[in-house]
Write a protein that holds these residues in place. Structure first.
Motif, PDB file in Angstrom:
ATOM      1  N   UNK A 383       0.827  -1.205   0.000  1.00 25.76           N
ATOM      2  CA  UNK A 383       0.000   0.000   0.000  1.00 25.76           C
ATOM      3  C   UNK A 383       0.861   1.254   0.000  1.00 25.76           C
ATOM      4  N   UNK A 384       1.983   1.203   0.724  1.00 29.56           N
ATOM      5  CA  UNK A 384       2.917   2.332   0.786  1.00 29.56           C
ATOM      6  C   UNK A 384       4.316   1.838   0.425  1.00 29.56           C
ATOM      7  N   UNK A 385       4.569   1.587  -0.858  1.00 32.30           N
ATOM      8  CA  UNK A 385       5.895   1.079  -1.238  1.00 32.30           C
ATOM      9  C   UNK A 385       6.991   2.086  -0.909  1.00 32.30           C
ATOM     10  N   UNK A 386       8.137   1.566  -0.529  1.00 33.59           N
ATOM     11  CA  UNK A 386       9.243   2.471  -0.217  1.00 33.59           C
ATOM     12  C   UNK A 386       9.633   3.252  -1.478  1.00 33.59           C
ATOM     13  N   UNK A 387      10.028   4.487  -1.271  1.00 37.24           N
ATOM     14  CA  UNK A 387      10.412   5.358  -2.378  1.00 37.24           C
ATOM     15  C   UNK A 387      11.943   5.414  -2.449  1.00 37.24           C
ATOM     16  N   UNK A 388      12.473   4.972  -3.561  1.00 34.85           N
ATOM     17  CA  UNK A 388      13.912   5.031  -3.785  1.00 34.85           C
ATOM     18  C   UNK A 388      14.149   5.892  -5.020  1.00 34.85           C
ATOM     19  N   UNK A 389      14.833   7.017  -4.798  1.00 33.93           N
ATOM     20  CA  UNK A 389      15.075   7.974  -5.875  1.00 33.93           C
ATOM     21  C   UNK A 389      16.566   8.257  -5.945  1.00 33.93           C
ATOM     22  N   UNK A 390      17.121   8.123  -7.147  1.00 33.65           N
ATOM     23  CA  UNK A 390      18.559   8.317  -7.345  1.00 33.65           C
ATOM     24  C   UNK A 390      19.395   7.491  -6.357  1.00 33.65           C
ATOM     25  N   UNK A 391      18.936   6.253  -6.170  1.00 31.47           N
ATOM     26  CA  UNK A 391      19.680   5.329  -5.326  1.00 31.47           C
ATOM     27  C   UNK A 391      19.550   5.572  -3.836  1.00 31.47           C
ATOM     28  N   UNK A 392      18.552   6.376  -3.430  1.00 27.06           N
ATOM     29  CA  UNK A 392      18.408   6.759  -2.024  1.00 27.06           C
ATOM     30  C   UNK A 392      16.987   6.461  -1.541  1.00 27.06           C
ATOM     31  N   UNK A 393      16.880   5.819  -0.378  1.00 27.75           N
ATOM     32  CA  UNK A 393      15.584   5.605   0.267  1.00 27.75           C
ATOM     33  C   UNK A 393      15.093   6.917   0.865  1.00 27.75           C
ATOM     34  N   UNK A 394      13.898   7.339   0.470  1.00 27.22           N
ATOM     35  CA  UNK A 394      13.293   8.536   1.048  1.00 27.22           C
ATOM     36  C   UNK A 394      12.531   8.165   2.311  1.00 27.22           C
ATOM     37  N   UNK A 395      12.578   9.031   3.293  1.00 24.99           N
ATOM     38  CA  UNK A 395      12.028   8.737   4.611  1.00 24.99           C
ATOM     39  C   UNK A 395      10.513   8.552   4.555  1.00 24.99           C
ATOM     40  N   UNK A 396      10.012   7.411   5.001  1.00 28.81           N
ATOM     41  CA  UNK A 396       8.551   7.181   4.986  1.00 28.81           C
ATOM     42  C   UNK A 396       7.848   8.074   5.991  1.00 28.81           C
ATOM     43  N   UNK A 397       6.651   8.535   5.647  1.00 28.09           N
ATOM     44  CA  UNK A 397       5.908   9.451   6.505  1.00 28.09           C
ATOM     45  C   UNK A 397       4.601   8.867   7.031  1.00 28.09           C
ATOM     46  N   UNK A 398       4.109   7.779   6.432  1.00 24.95           N
ATOM     47  CA  UNK A 398       2.853   7.201   6.887  1.00 24.95           C
ATOM     48  C   UNK A 398       3.047   6.521   8.235  1.00 24.95           C
ATOM     49  N   UNK A 399       1.981   6.434   9.026  1.00 24.16           N
ATOM     50  CA  UNK A 399       2.082   5.773  10.325  1.00 24.16           C
ATOM     51  C   UNK A 399       2.242   4.269  10.131  1.00 24.16           C
ATOM     52  N   UNK A 400       2.959   3.657  11.070  1.00 22.73           N
ATOM     53  CA  UNK A 400       3.188   2.221  11.002  1.00 22.73           C
ATOM     54  C   UNK A 400       4.533   1.879  10.389  1.00 22.73           C
ATOM     55  N   UNK A 401       4.661   0.618   9.991  1.00 25.28           N
ATOM     56  CA  UNK A 401       5.943   0.066   9.527  1.00 25.28           C
ATOM     57  C   UNK A 401       5.988  -0.159   8.024  1.00 25.28           C
ATOM     58  N   UNK A 402       5.033   0.394   7.271  1.00 24.90           N
ATOM     59  CA  UNK A 402       5.011   0.330   5.799  1.00 24.90           C
ATOM     60  C   UNK A 402       4.849  -1.082   5.258  1.00 24.90           C
ATOM     61  N   UNK A 403       4.195  -1.964   6.013  1.00 21.57           N
ATOM     62  CA  UNK A 403       4.110  -3.373   5.641  1.00 21.57           C
ATOM     63  C   UNK A 403       2.720  -3.825   5.185  1.00 21.57           C
ATOM     64  N   UNK A 404       1.764  -2.923   5.062  1.00 17.47           N
ATOM     65  CA  UNK A 404       0.420  -3.315   4.626  1.00 17.47           C
ATOM     66  C   UNK A 404       0.440  -3.741   3.161  1.00 17.47           C
ATOM     67  N   UNK A 405      -0.079  -4.913   2.892  1.00 16.44           N
ATOM     68  CA  UNK A 405      -0.167  -5.447   1.534  1.00 16.44           C
ATOM     69  C   UNK A 405      -1.509  -5.077   0.904  1.00 16.44           C
ATOM     70  N   UNK A 406      -1.475  -4.665  -0.353  1.00 17.65           N
ATOM     71  CA  UNK A 406      -2.704  -4.263  -1.039  1.00 17.65           C
ATOM     72  C   UNK A 406      -3.676  -5.430  -1.112  1.00 17.65           C
ATOM     73  N   UNK A 407      -3.170  -6.620  -1.393  1.00 24.47           N
ATOM     74  CA  UNK A 407      -4.053  -7.771  -1.591  1.00 24.47           C
ATOM     75  C   UNK A 407      -4.779  -8.187  -0.334  1.00 24.47           C
ATOM     76  N   UNK A 408      -4.337  -7.679   0.845  1.00 24.47           N
ATOM     77  CA  UNK A 408      -4.969  -8.028   2.098  1.00 24.47           C
ATOM     78  C   UNK A 408      -5.833  -6.892   2.643  1.00 24.47           C
ATOM     79  N   UNK A 409      -5.794  -5.735   1.976  1.00 23.47           N
ATOM     80  CA  UNK A 409      -6.512  -4.569   2.513  1.00 23.47           C
ATOM     81  C   UNK A 409      -7.942  -4.504   1.990  1.00 23.47           C
TER      82      UNK A 409
END
Length: 409
Positions: A383-409
């Motif tokens: 649901x909230x895939x990590x954002x990697x731009x120019x080889x860099x992980x951008x800091x996640x802002x959504x609450x939680x651990x970014x592990x919600x799967x779309x197929x389960x939501x």
């Protein structure tokens, strides 16, 4: 926020030809044993990672171990989570199957990660922020430090965090600039030479300055040829790692290390069997300690303790989906900090969770902001895939651990 219901899901994602392949796993099916801790207002999602068959066994263990969480409030659970995790890990009916490793420990990882995700959502913050906001005492209360008295006591763990607090602001700039990544998907074992060259060029164009190649062929000349291809395609100013996925005996690993001495390899990952601490010690002594990376299949804090005490690791690759989740990851990170070993987590396509943990490691524990493995093959399922731009992980802002799967939501 009371846990009203627990759902366990066996989620599997087949790949295209060659993707995810290494010297041991030729046709992997990336899979998650998913724990969902449901409340009327929110749900905590926890994952453990496998490669297909056997994922159902982890799910069965989750069902058994998680029963006692129903009806309990997440704040009450996390107030003394270290004690609860120790109790779950020592379940008398399941402990014989470990202890603290294999199917049951993977199940504990899924449960633990779901608890942390729900707690962060309960407080309305990303996991990295929750971890940084906890006092040293509150943080250590979430950890199981049993069997570590000779290496890391409760007071020492608290002091490791407290000693870094005065300089934390100096490291918080990582939240704005992002955390560096390295690209593993360039060099899967099943890719031919031309695809390898193309992938290197693509990765450099995407901004990555560190690449990894899968090795461990039956014929070492194939590995040496592929090492040469990547080094020539990437150039000499790019960090270059190789990963044997436990394929070699000690003599074979030593031979590879000596024959690649001119290629400036940043590390040699999982060069031999992960239970053989002394073999890794020999490799560290003969090839240089900074060359040896392992942790993907090191199952718990006790074995990591042995690795670190023996001087067998140059890089600690603890994985929060392999050990008992976020809590044991933090314990191992503290041990690595005490022994002066950098942490570069194994990801297995779970940068989703680890992007939070490396920020905590750097800011709260003072670990170097080295880099985090990037494998993008399952991005579309989150649901909230990590954002990697120019080889860099951008800091996640959504609450939680970014592990919600779309197929389960």
């Amino acid at each position: 926020m009371t846990i009203q219901r627990i759902q366990v899901t066996d989620a599997r994602f087949p790949f295209g030809e060659g993707m995810g392949s290494d010297a041991i796993h030729r046709t992997p099916v990336y899979s998650y044993a998913v724990t969902t801790l449901a409340n009327g207002d929110a749900a905590g999602t926890g994952l453990a990672f496998t490669l297909g068959d056997g994922n159902d066994l982890v799910c069965r263990a989750v069902e058994h171990l998680s029963r006692q969480l129903v009806g309990r409030d997440i704040e009450e659970i996390m107030h003394d989570f270290g004690a609860l995790q120790r109790s779950l890990a020592n379940d008398e009916k399941y402990r014989w199957l470990g202890p603290h490793k294999g199917v049951v420990h993977l199940a504990l990882a899924s449960i633990t990660n779901a608890c942390w995700d729900l707690w962060a959502k309960r407080r309305g913050v990303p996991l990295w922020r929750l971890l940084l906001d906890l006092s040293p005492e509150e943080l250590v209360a979430t950890l199981d430090l049993s069997y570590l008295d000779d290496a890391l006591t409760r007071d020492e763990a608290i002091e490791i965090v407290r000693s870094q607090q005065h300089s934390r602001t100096e490291r918080e700039s990582v939240l704005d600039r992002g955390y560096p990544g390295y690209d593993t998907s360039v060099g899967w074992f099943g890719y031919d030479d031309e695809k390898l060259r193309d992938n290197c060029r693509r990765s450099l164009d995407c901004g990555f300055r560190a690449l990894k190649l899968k090795v461990g062929s039956a014929e070492m000349d194939r590995d040496l040829r592929r090492v040469e291809i990547v080094r020539e395609a990437a150039g000499w100013d790019v960090r270059f790692m190789v990963d044997a996925n436990q394929q070699w005996s000690l003599p074979r690993a030593l031979e590879f290390g000596r024959r690649t001495g001119d290629y400036n390899l940043y590390w040699i990952e999982e060069p031999t069997h992960p239970d053989d601490v002394f073999a890794h010690q020999t490799l560290a002594r003969e090839l240089g300690a900074h060359k040896i990376a392992a942790g993907e299949h090191v199952p718990n804090r006790v074995v990591f303790k042995n690795y670190l005490q023996a001087g067998s690791l140059g890089f600690c690759q603890v994985d929060a989906l392999r050990v008992a989740g976020v809590s044991e990851f933090i314990v191992v990170s503290m041990l690595a900090k005490k022994y002066g070993v950098p942490v570069a987590p194994h990801v297995g396509d779970m940068g989703q969770l680890h992007q939070h943990l490396v920020l905590f490691n750097h800011i709260a524990l003072g670990h170097d902001a080295l880099f985090l493995e990037y494998i993008p093959h399952l991005q579309q399922h989150f649901r909230h895939p990590c954002r990697v731009e120019q080889g860099v992980y951008r800091t996640p802002q959504e609450s939680g651990a970014s592990c919600d799967l779309i197929s389960l939501s």
